[in-house]
Motif scaffolding. Sequence first.
Motif, PDB file in Angstrom:
ATOM      1  N   GLN A 171     -25.067 -11.569 -10.800  1.00  0.00           N
ATOM      2  CA  GLN A 171     -23.884 -12.401 -11.048  1.00  0.00           C
ATOM      3  C   GLN A 171     -23.708 -13.451  -9.959  1.00  0.00           C
ATOM      4  OE1 GLN A 171     -22.405 -12.452 -13.751  1.00  0.00           O
ATOM      5  NE2 GLN A 171     -22.764 -10.464 -14.712  1.00  0.00           N
ATOM      6  N   VAL A 172     -24.009 -13.104  -8.732  1.00  0.00           N
ATOM      7  CA  VAL A 172     -23.933 -14.088  -7.649  1.00  0.00           C
ATOM      8  C   VAL A 172     -24.871 -15.256  -7.939  1.00  0.00           C
ATOM      9  CG1 VAL A 172     -24.435 -14.517  -5.209  1.00  0.00           C
ATOM     10  CG2 VAL A 172     -23.205 -12.442  -5.877  1.00  0.00           C
ATOM     11  N   ALA A 173     -26.113 -14.935  -8.340  1.00  0.00           N
ATOM     12  CA  ALA A 173     -27.084 -15.989  -8.634  1.00  0.00           C
ATOM     13  C   ALA A 173     -26.627 -16.845  -9.805  1.00  0.00           C
ATOM     14  CB  ALA A 173     -28.449 -15.370  -8.927  1.00  0.00           C
ATOM     15  N   LYS A 174     -26.054 -16.209 -10.843  1.00  0.00           N
ATOM     16  CA  LYS A 174     -25.589 -16.984 -11.998  1.00  0.00           C
ATOM     17  C   LYS A 174     -24.467 -17.937 -11.605  1.00  0.00           C
ATOM     18  CE  LYS A 174     -24.751 -18.519 -16.114  1.00  0.00           C
ATOM     19  NZ  LYS A 174     -24.347 -17.693 -17.254  1.00  0.00           N
ATOM     20  N   LEU A 175     -23.559 -17.484 -10.758  1.00  0.00           N
ATOM     21  CA  LEU A 175     -22.469 -18.360 -10.343  1.00  0.00           C
ATOM     22  C   LEU A 175     -22.987 -19.490  -9.454  1.00  0.00           C
ATOM     23  CD1 LEU A 175     -19.632 -15.731  -9.780  1.00  0.00           C
ATOM     24  CD2 LEU A 175     -20.015 -17.222 -11.758  1.00  0.00           C
ATOM     25  N   CYS A 176     -24.027 -19.212  -8.656  1.00  0.00           N
ATOM     26  CA  CYS A 176     -24.678 -20.293  -7.901  1.00  0.00           C
ATOM     27  C   CYS A 176     -25.261 -21.330  -8.857  1.00  0.00           C
ATOM     28  CB  CYS A 176     -25.784 -19.721  -7.009  1.00  0.00           C
ATOM     29  SG  CYS A 176     -25.201 -18.761  -5.602  1.00  0.00           S
ATOM     30  N   ASN A 177     -25.859 -20.848  -9.933  1.00  0.00           N
ATOM     31  CA  ASN A 177     -26.409 -21.730 -10.966  1.00  0.00           C
ATOM     32  C   ASN A 177     -25.313 -22.620 -11.547  1.00  0.00           C
ATOM     33  OD1 ASN A 177     -28.690 -22.244 -13.094  1.00  0.00           O
ATOM     34  ND2 ASN A 177     -26.878 -21.781 -14.314  1.00  0.00           N
ATOM     35  N   GLN A 178     -24.148 -22.030 -11.810  1.00  0.00           N
ATOM     36  CA  GLN A 178     -23.054 -22.789 -12.400  1.00  0.00           C
ATOM     37  C   GLN A 178     -22.500 -23.818 -11.424  1.00  0.00           C
ATOM     38  OE1 GLN A 178     -24.177 -21.823 -15.073  1.00  0.00           O
ATOM     39  NE2 GLN A 178     -22.306 -21.379 -16.219  1.00  0.00           N
ATOM     40  N   ALA A 191     -24.141 -25.444  -8.986  1.00  0.00           N
ATOM     41  CA  ALA A 191     -25.072 -26.574  -8.918  1.00  0.00           C
ATOM     42  C   ALA A 191     -25.086 -27.362 -10.224  1.00  0.00           C
ATOM     43  CB  ALA A 191     -26.476 -26.060  -8.587  1.00  0.00           C
ATOM     44  N   GLN A 192     -25.012 -26.649 -11.344  1.00  0.00           N
ATOM     45  CA  GLN A 192     -25.124 -27.280 -12.650  1.00  0.00           C
ATOM     46  C   GLN A 192     -23.927 -28.187 -12.959  1.00  0.00           C
ATOM     47  OE1 GLN A 192     -25.191 -25.641 -17.265  1.00  0.00           O
ATOM     48  NE2 GLN A 192     -26.073 -24.371 -15.662  1.00  0.00           N
ATOM     49  N   VAL A 193     -22.721 -27.654 -12.803  1.00  0.00           N
ATOM     50  CA  VAL A 193     -21.548 -28.407 -13.242  1.00  0.00           C
ATOM     51  C   VAL A 193     -21.192 -29.517 -12.257  1.00  0.00           C
ATOM     52  CG1 VAL A 193     -19.174 -28.248 -14.065  1.00  0.00           C
ATOM     53  CG2 VAL A 193     -20.745 -26.355 -14.463  1.00  0.00           C
ATOM     54  N   ILE A 194     -21.434 -29.296 -10.976  1.00  0.00           N
ATOM     55  CA  ILE A 194     -21.240 -30.391 -10.019  1.00  0.00           C
ATOM     56  C   ILE A 194     -22.196 -31.533 -10.352  1.00  0.00           C
ATOM     57  CG2 ILE A 194     -21.526 -31.076  -7.594  1.00  0.00           C
ATOM     58  CD1 ILE A 194     -20.376 -28.353  -6.813  1.00  0.00           C
ATOM     59  N   ASN A 195     -23.405 -31.203 -10.785  1.00  0.00           N
ATOM     60  CA  ASN A 195     -24.370 -32.210 -11.217  1.00  0.00           C
ATOM     61  C   ASN A 195     -23.845 -32.980 -12.432  1.00  0.00           C
ATOM     62  OD1 ASN A 195     -26.713 -33.698 -11.546  1.00  0.00           O
ATOM     63  ND2 ASN A 195     -28.015 -31.965 -12.029  1.00  0.00           N
ATOM     64  N   ILE A 196     -23.270 -32.255 -13.398  1.00  0.00           N
ATOM     65  CA  ILE A 196     -22.718 -32.930 -14.581  1.00  0.00           C
ATOM     66  C   ILE A 196     -21.606 -33.897 -14.174  1.00  0.00           C
ATOM     67  CG2 ILE A 196     -21.540 -32.605 -16.798  1.00  0.00           C
ATOM     68  CD1 ILE A 196     -22.867 -29.839 -16.947  1.00  0.00           C
TER      69      ILE A 196
END
Length: 292
Positions: free
Chosen positions: A173-180, A182-187
């Motif tokens: 879950q920590v890794a998934k939230l890291c993914n989110q 990076a992803q949404v800040i990029n968007i």
Amino acid sequence: MSTIAFIGLGNMGRPMVAYLLKAGHQLRLYARRPEVFQHEAKPLLEAGAQVFDTPAEAAKDADFIITNVMSTADVAEVLCQGEHAVIQQAKAGAICIDHSTIDPTGTREIAATLAKQGIGFVDAPVSGGVKAATEGSLVMMLGGAATDIEKVMPIIQCYAKTITHIGDVGHGQVAKLCNQIAQVINIQGIAESMRFAASNGANLQKVFQAISGGMAGSRMLDLMGPKMVSRDFKAGIEARLHAKDFFLVKEAINKAHLDLPALQTVALQLEKLMDSGWGMDDTSSLLRVLEA
């Protein structure tokens, strides 16, 4: 072949079940919306899956129990809480695999509760959206004991392409939230680029072509740039799902007293997006927030 209870038959869950059936596993299904079996999930029944009235009944005699629901509270409810929860009838030695994106602390608490009954737990959040679920190419981040990871691998490999064991329970879950993060800040950065280009009268398509070939290029730019240029806000990934995950991270960093300023700013933009009624649309709608 294994007997698998699957709880949560949304747009992501249904393709996963289809791949498991194709691999020859026996599927026992539970959905909180029974009407799903009359419509979207009907082909799964025709392919041999069985339907049960409660999570506990679905979990009885199952080797694995897979959950793919919305929130930390939802996962706790179907697995641990009340007379109809999985824990009431799941056999010792069964392993729960949770594909939901939820709070890491809540994940560890759920795992500890199940462990008292001899039930294993692997947190296995996924990335890639409905498209990757349909193609069987999900990216998956795992948290759990190495022995449990080894046992679940033949199951999750039916529908995941990239699988990484991060560490102990909760670390998926920590890794998934890291993914989110990076992803949404990029968007948000892509939306701001398109907003700046439009305010200066530049051709958005040509701006997109120019920056995608440079250091700003990314898979997210390739996905979101054309949607923003063409103003196609039909959901590929519903903004409400990104918002849910982002608010989860925001709560966690506030508790930990972490200073993540970009995350805080984008969380505010997502709040505006949700307040504007665009939660069921694509997260590229962050452009519309800037325009409003």
